[in-house]
Scaffold this motif. Structure first.
Motif, PDB file in Angstrom:
ATOM      1  N   ILE A   2      11.241  13.648  -4.261  1.00  0.00           N
ATOM      2  CA  ILE A   2      12.541  13.019  -4.476  1.00  0.00           C
ATOM      3  C   ILE A   2      13.616  14.016  -4.093  1.00  0.00           C
ATOM      4  CG2 ILE A   2      14.053  12.064  -6.228  1.00  0.00           C
ATOM      5  CD1 ILE A   2      11.558  10.908  -7.475  1.00  0.00           C
TER       6      ILE A   2
ATOM      7  N   TYR B 151      -4.306   4.758  -3.274  1.00  0.00           N
ATOM      8  CA  TYR B 151      -3.125   3.942  -2.992  1.00  0.00           C
ATOM      9  C   TYR B 151      -3.528   2.557  -2.510  1.00  0.00           C
ATOM     10  CZ  TYR B 151      -0.570   8.378  -2.879  1.00  0.00           C
ATOM     11  OH  TYR B 151      -0.030   9.592  -3.190  1.00  0.00           O
ATOM     12  N   LEU B 152      -4.752   2.440  -1.962  1.00  0.00           N
ATOM     13  CA  LEU B 152      -5.226   1.168  -1.426  1.00  0.00           C
ATOM     14  C   LEU B 152      -6.625   0.928  -1.972  1.00  0.00           C
ATOM     15  CD1 LEU B 152      -4.530   1.096   2.435  1.00  0.00           C
ATOM     16  CD2 LEU B 152      -3.513  -0.356   0.698  1.00  0.00           C
TER      17      LEU B 152
ATOM     18  N   LEU C 262       8.388  15.604 -13.104  1.00  0.00           N
ATOM     19  CA  LEU C 262       8.354  14.147 -12.982  1.00  0.00           C
ATOM     20  C   LEU C 262       6.948  13.662 -12.642  1.00  0.00           C
ATOM     21  CD1 LEU C 262      10.083  11.613 -12.947  1.00  0.00           C
ATOM     22  CD2 LEU C 262      10.432  11.966 -10.517  1.00  0.00           C
TER      23      LEU C 262
ATOM     24  N   GLY D  28       0.810  -1.203   0.000  1.00  0.00           N
ATOM     25  CA  GLY D  28       0.000   0.000   0.000  1.00  0.00           C
ATOM     26  C   GLY D  28       0.846   1.257   0.000  1.00  0.00           C
TER      27      GLY D  28
ATOM     28  N   LYS E 178      -5.713   6.709   2.319  1.00  0.00           N
ATOM     29  CA  LYS E 178      -5.017   6.014   1.231  1.00  0.00           C
ATOM     30  C   LYS E 178      -6.022   5.489   0.216  1.00  0.00           C
ATOM     31  CE  LYS E 178      -0.766   4.755   3.540  1.00  0.00           C
ATOM     32  NZ  LYS E 178      -0.140   3.785   4.434  1.00  0.00           N
TER      33      LYS E 178
ATOM     34  N   SER F 266      -2.823   3.860 -10.689  1.00  0.00           N
ATOM     35  CA  SER F 266      -1.405   3.858 -11.036  1.00  0.00           C
ATOM     36  C   SER F 266      -0.717   5.120 -10.519  1.00  0.00           C
ATOM     37  CB  SER F 266      -1.243   3.737 -12.544  1.00  0.00           C
ATOM     38  OG  SER F 266      -1.855   4.841 -13.159  1.00  0.00           O
ATOM     39  N   GLY F 267      -1.480   6.127 -10.182  1.00  0.00           N
ATOM     40  CA  GLY F 267      -0.892   7.316  -9.588  1.00  0.00           C
ATOM     41  C   GLY F 267      -1.903   7.875  -8.612  1.00  0.00           C
TER      42      GLY F 267
ATOM     43  N   TRP G 196      10.501   4.892  -5.749  1.00  0.00           N
ATOM     44  CA  TRP G 196      11.916   4.527  -5.665  1.00  0.00           C
ATOM     45  C   TRP G 196      12.701   5.460  -4.755  1.00  0.00           C
ATOM     46  CZ3 TRP G 196       9.729   6.602 -10.048  1.00  0.00           C
ATOM     47  CH2 TRP G 196      10.154   7.859 -10.417  1.00  0.00           C
ATOM     48  N   LYS G 197      12.013   6.347  -4.047  1.00  0.00           N
ATOM     49  CA  LYS G 197      12.748   7.180  -3.108  1.00  0.00           C
ATOM     50  C   LYS G 197      13.310   6.308  -1.993  1.00  0.00           C
ATOM     51  CE  LYS G 197       9.412   8.093   0.406  1.00  0.00           C
ATOM     52  NZ  LYS G 197       8.923   8.955   1.416  1.00  0.00           N
TER      53      LYS G 197
ATOM     54  N   GLY H  77       6.897  13.004   0.219  1.00  0.00           N
ATOM     55  CA  GLY H  77       6.964  12.146  -0.948  1.00  0.00           C
ATOM     56  C   GLY H  77       7.796  12.695  -2.091  1.00  0.00           C
TER      57      GLY H  77
ATOM     58  N   THR I 236       2.473   2.136  -2.606  1.00  0.00           N
ATOM     59  CA  THR I 236       2.750   2.314  -4.015  1.00  0.00           C
ATOM     60  C   THR I 236       2.450   3.739  -4.439  1.00  0.00           C
ATOM     61  OG1 THR I 236       1.913   0.106  -4.215  1.00  0.00           O
ATOM     62  CG2 THR I 236       2.339   1.278  -6.244  1.00  0.00           C
ATOM     63  N   ARG I 237       3.425   4.357  -5.019  1.00  0.00           N
ATOM     64  CA  ARG I 237       3.194   5.689  -5.550  1.00  0.00           C
ATOM     65  C   ARG I 237       3.850   5.732  -6.908  1.00  0.00           C
ATOM     66  NH1 ARG I 237       4.957   7.803   0.062  1.00  0.00           N
ATOM     67  NH2 ARG I 237       5.748   5.724  -0.088  1.00  0.00           N
ATOM     68  N   SER I 238       3.114   6.192  -7.874  1.00  0.00           N
ATOM     69  CA  SER I 238       3.634   6.054  -9.221  1.00  0.00           C
ATOM     70  C   SER I 238       4.926   6.828  -9.401  1.00  0.00           C
ATOM     71  CB  SER I 238       2.602   6.556 -10.207  1.00  0.00           C
ATOM     72  OG  SER I 238       2.402   7.925 -10.010  1.00  0.00           O
ATOM     73  N   TRP I 239       5.087   7.898  -8.694  1.00  0.00           N
ATOM     74  CA  TRP I 239       6.297   8.673  -8.982  1.00  0.00           C
ATOM     75  C   TRP I 239       7.209   8.793  -7.780  1.00  0.00           C
ATOM     76  CZ3 TRP I 239       6.507  13.690  -6.691  1.00  0.00           C
ATOM     77  CH2 TRP I 239       5.311  14.069  -6.072  1.00  0.00           C
ATOM     78  N   THR I 240       6.902   8.109  -6.736  1.00  0.00           N
ATOM     79  CA  THR I 240       7.805   8.241  -5.595  1.00  0.00           C
ATOM     80  C   THR I 240       8.281   6.899  -5.064  1.00  0.00           C
ATOM     81  OG1 THR I 240       5.936   8.236  -4.120  1.00  0.00           O
ATOM     82  CG2 THR I 240       6.783  10.374  -4.756  1.00  0.00           C
TER      83      THR I 240
END
Lengths: 363, 522
Positions: free
Chosen positions: B105, B67-68, B116, A352, B62, B89-90, A360-361, B103, A354-358
């Protein structure tokens, strides 16, 4: 990405089952693709598979050849596993292996009259030390100046090729050859074989010995500290685990394995040194470790599969009239499929988070 | 797609909620995280979700963010049905989720993070993206330089940047999870300002917090969750803080033997929730010194933090020294020096061999998230001779000990082999503290130990700290939250720009003096 997601798996969680599923899925997908490719160029895929199988496991001799191919892959891959788990990418196995082979060759050629019981271990130790030293330097650079180990180990590979080329076209070149290769090694430096009718040498046992060692190390204090070091360097410092020291040791360990593999290659199989001694084993071993999900048993399977492909590919030309390069295509596709699989399973993890753009942080 | 258009919500009738979650249920294994939860969010309002850790607030959010997946239930965004039963997916379009740990980078700049996130590719215009962030920053009152790598920004700036990026991506619903947990007073004020301007513009905010007073002042509506169910819904101007606290804690002590016997009953927890309870230590500070810093100068570990200048500090056995100050005044540097992780460049630090250290950033510095609970607990104790057999461990003895530590520190729901990431933040924090106190330290350094914890966890962490104190350890507690310090510390030193500007004895309780010191007025 796939590489990174692998290293974040720890020995405990590097679930063997999941690794196996990944591997088998990759193989199935790739087999389908290759079959389609073969059918497209008008070759019978089933016949090719048949030829491949009998080429790699059909007879005792061919099985032995497969094992010979798998041996250095397995040894190097197992030696690389601890550093890969800690997130260190030592891609210098080709160079370390080449220097290991060089050291073994020099020892064997300089002391050809020593009895086998002394000369064989001497060559092994020499090769091991040479490989270890070749990897020690990048480790030291990483520990002191944070030099990226991928770059430095890669650079060492080029240096190794250049040094071998220089020596083998100069002082070490055989008087009986126009090619850049050394004299033949004395017979008493050769490794004993242990399955009659094959060339399978005791190097395989050495490599297999690494499996229980790795298993035991996982459960030891050292293994625990490596795990902490790999998972969170900041935490490691609080536990008085010195990152620099572990970096150097892990790199050196990988080099020692590659050096031993170099020794086996010259002393057991080729009996002479040449420039391309470490191809394609050096790089392939890294992939073997990754395909084996950094798990000792998975790595054994992966090494066996790679060995079979490499050897079976050579017999394709005869058996099925297919260019042996198809094996290179096959290997490339397996890696690609595996990489995709690893990435998607990381992205659809059940956590849970999972974030599409984060995703791999650094977490 | 310009951000300016997408945030302005003008023509939507006020009757349509911006977001409506209806009858949402979600179980993890056999554990019901949410049961038939219905909440909505109207444009222009701040809707606070309060509840203990594990009450289901984050799970609910979430699901909203995509996300969930929810097991059952419906979701409407702007009056239209939206899928709630699958992972997107996002992030869900129009919803921006600012999580506790952030969140973004770190290696990239704000503009690059925006590019990004939008997935517009490598030809995207950094200057244009930066200009959009700037423009929004000016509009909502939280300007941040969008062309600096995120890792060089202070915590408050990072958070503002993340919010601005979400606004730039067209979010008209923001989810803020414990947004002030790591913020000092100024940053919190700026955040409040942003929230006010955003809601005035028609945006809606889900606001998750444990701080009830804060929630009362900022929220329009408050929903209380407990055990995955909605147990209270209030308009903020028609409810007392005490009522919220009672809703939150519930009346379950009698039936819950797990939670009996550790000294926390409902009334006490409510007091903690209200921030009224004063710590009770039986120990009186002795004269035995456990740690001394003399003229210590030390470089800052990261940009945005102050280096220490000529700092003197004495910690005695049995006392809690609070360290107050604006975030970035040198607290992290001081904590690392005291923990022995940073060597002073000049001056001397006389510290005991074993310093218990509870770091500020739990995930970065205190636990290895993907390793097991066992591995995390034995970080220090794995060296003990009784657990070793040659190079190996005596697993049985070690496991027994780990169980003991977990029990003693009231960590709930942990098995030895599960990854520690499966524990809630509060339980992780209790585990960290339990692990550190397990070494019988004479000096304890706790940096923001209550960050993101619920009242019950706060109470337990607090009792652990005081317990160590009673047993003769000296405690240094660093926090941007003055209330926390006033409740626990014997004396408070105030850091300003890497120097200790002054000291206040809590018994005297001279709050004005504290305020002046924090502002840099000696």
């Amino acid at each position: 990405m796939s590489l990174l997601s692998l290293t974040h798996r720890t020995p405990r969680q590097a679930s063997f089952g999941r690794g196996l599923v990944n591997l088998l899925t990759a193989v199935a997908v790739v087999a389908g693709l290759v079959a389609a490719l073969l059918a497209m160029v008008g070759v019978d895929p089933a016949g090719t598979a048949q030829a491949m199988w009998s080429g790699s496991f059909g007879t005792l001799r061919s099985t032995g050849e497969t094992l010979i191919r798998a041996t250095p892959l397995l040894l190097i891959a197992l030696a690389l596993i601890p550093s890969l788990r800690a997130g260190l990418y030592n891609i210098g196995a080709p160079g370390q292996m080449a220097f290991g082979a060089l050291a073994s060759t020099v020892i064997a050629l300089q002391a050809p009259t020593l009895p086998s019981a002394i000369l064989v271990p001497a060559c092994a130790i020499g090769g091991c030390l040479a490989g270890a030293l070749t990897a020690f330097l990048p480790g030291l650079l990483k520990a002191t100046w944070r030099a990226n180990e991928i770059i430095t180990t890669l650079a060492m590979n080029f240096i190794a090729v250049a040094v071998l080329g220089y020596l083998l076209t100069g002082v070490m070149q055989s008087d009986f050859a126009n090619l850049p290769q050394s004299d033949s090694l004395p017979a008493n430096s050769a490794l004993p074989t242990f399955i009659p009718g094959t060339r399978t040498h005791i190097g395989l046992l050495v490599a297999l010995l690494a499996v229980p060692l790795l298993w035991a190390a996982d459960r030891s204090r050292l293994g625990y500290r490596l795990r902490i070091f790999g998972a969170n360097p900041s935490l490691a410092r609080q536990a008085q685990i010195r990152p620099g020291r572990y970096t150097i040791w892990l790199m050196t360990l990988g080099g020692a394995g590659a050096g031993l593999a170099g020794w086996m290659q010259v002393a057991a199989l080729d009996h002479r040194l040449y420039v391309g001694i470490a191809t394609p084993v050096g790089y392939a071993a890294l992939f073997v470790a990754l395909l084996g999900a950094l798990h000792p048993l998975g790595t054994v399977l992966a090494a066996l599969a790679f060995g079979a492909l490499l050897h079976g590919g050579d017999s394709l030309q005869v058996g099925a009239g297919v260019s042996p390069e198809i094996v290179q295509v096959l290997l490339g596709l397996i890696l690609l499929a595996y990489a995709i699989r690893a990435t998607t399973s990381a992205a659809t993890g059940t956590e849970g988070r999972t974030r599409s753009w984060t995703f791999w942080k650094r977490s | 797609m310009h951000a300016a258009n997408s945030v302005a919500i003008v023509d939507r009738p006020a009757a349509t909620p911006a977001v409506a979650l209806k009858h949402i249920s979600k179980t993890f294994g056999t554990n019901a995280a949410l049961t038939d939860v219905t909440v909505d969010l109207r444009p222009g309002e701040v809707h606070a979700l309060v509840g203990e850790n594990g009450a289901g607030k984050s799970t609910l959010m979430k699901i909203l963010a995509g996300y969930l997946p929810a097991d059952t239930g419906e979701l409407e965004v702007d009056g239209r049905a939206a899928p709630a039963d699958r992972v997107l997916s996002g992030p869900r379009v129009g919803v921006g989720f600012v999580e506790q740990e952030g969140g973004l980078i770190r290696e990239l700049t704000g503009a690059e993070n925006l590019i990004l996130a939008e997935g517009t590719g490598f030809l995207a215009d950094r200057a244009a993206a930066g200009a959009r962030i700037r423009e929004l920053g000016n509009r909502f009152g939280g300007a941040v330089d969008p062309h600096v790598p995120v890792e060089l920004l202070a915590v408050g700036q990072r958070q503002r940047l993340e919010i601005l990026i979400m606004l730039a991506r067209g979010a008209d619903v923001l989810i803020l999870d414990e947004p002030t947990a790591a913020l000092g007073i100024e940053d919190a004020a700026i955040l409040t300002e942003i929230i006010e301007r955003f809601t005035a513009d028609g945006g809606g905010v889900f606001y998750i917090s444990h701080k009830l007073h804060e929630v009362m002042s900022i929220a329009d509506r408050i929903t209380v969750l407990r055990g995955g169910r909605v147990v209270g819904g209030h308009a903020a101007d028609q409810v007392e803080v005490a009522q919220l606290a009672a809703d939150m804690v519930g009346q379950r002590v009698a039936g819950d033997e797990n939670r009996n016997g550790n000294g926390s009953d409902s009334a006490e927890l409510i007091e903690v929730a209200l921030g009224e309870e004063r710590a009770r230590t039986t120990a009186s500070a002795s004269h035995e010194v456990v740690g001394t810093l003399t003229g210590v100068c030390a470089p800052a570990p990261y940009v945005g933090e102050s280096a220490l200048h000529e700092l003197d500090l004495v910690v005695r056995a049995g006392e809690v020294v609070g360290v107050a100050g604006v975030v970035g005044s040198g607290q992290s540097t001081l904590a690392r020096v005291l923990a022995g992780l940073l060597r002073p460049s000049t001056g001397t630090a006389q510290l005991p061999d074993r310093v218990a250290y509870v770091p500020e950033h739990r995930h970065d510095d205190a636990v290895a998230l993907e390793l097991s609970v066992r591995d995390n607990v034995v970080l220090h104790s794995h060296r003990r001779r009784e657990f070793c057999r040659g190079p190996w461990f005596r697993r049985d003895r070690m496991d027994q000990h780990v169980e003991e530590v977990l029990r003693r520190s009231h960590v709930r729901g942990a098995t030895l082999t599960m990854p520690i990431s499966g524990l809630s933040g509060g339980n992780q924090q209790k585990l960290v503290l339990g692990r550190e106190l397990d070494e019988c330290p004479t000096l304890v350094v706790a940096h923001n130990p209550f960050r993101g914890l619920d009242v019950r966890a706060i109470q337990e962490v607090r009792q652990a700290v005081l317990g160590a104190c009673d047993q003769g350890a000296g405690v240094v507690m660093i926090s941007p939250d003055l209330d926390e310090l006033l409740q626990l510390a014997h004396r408070i030193v105030v850091l300003f720009a890497g120097r200790i500007l002054g000291e206040v004895d809590v018994a005297d309780g001279d709050l004005d003096q504290l305020g002046r010191l924090m502002g840099g007025v000696a």
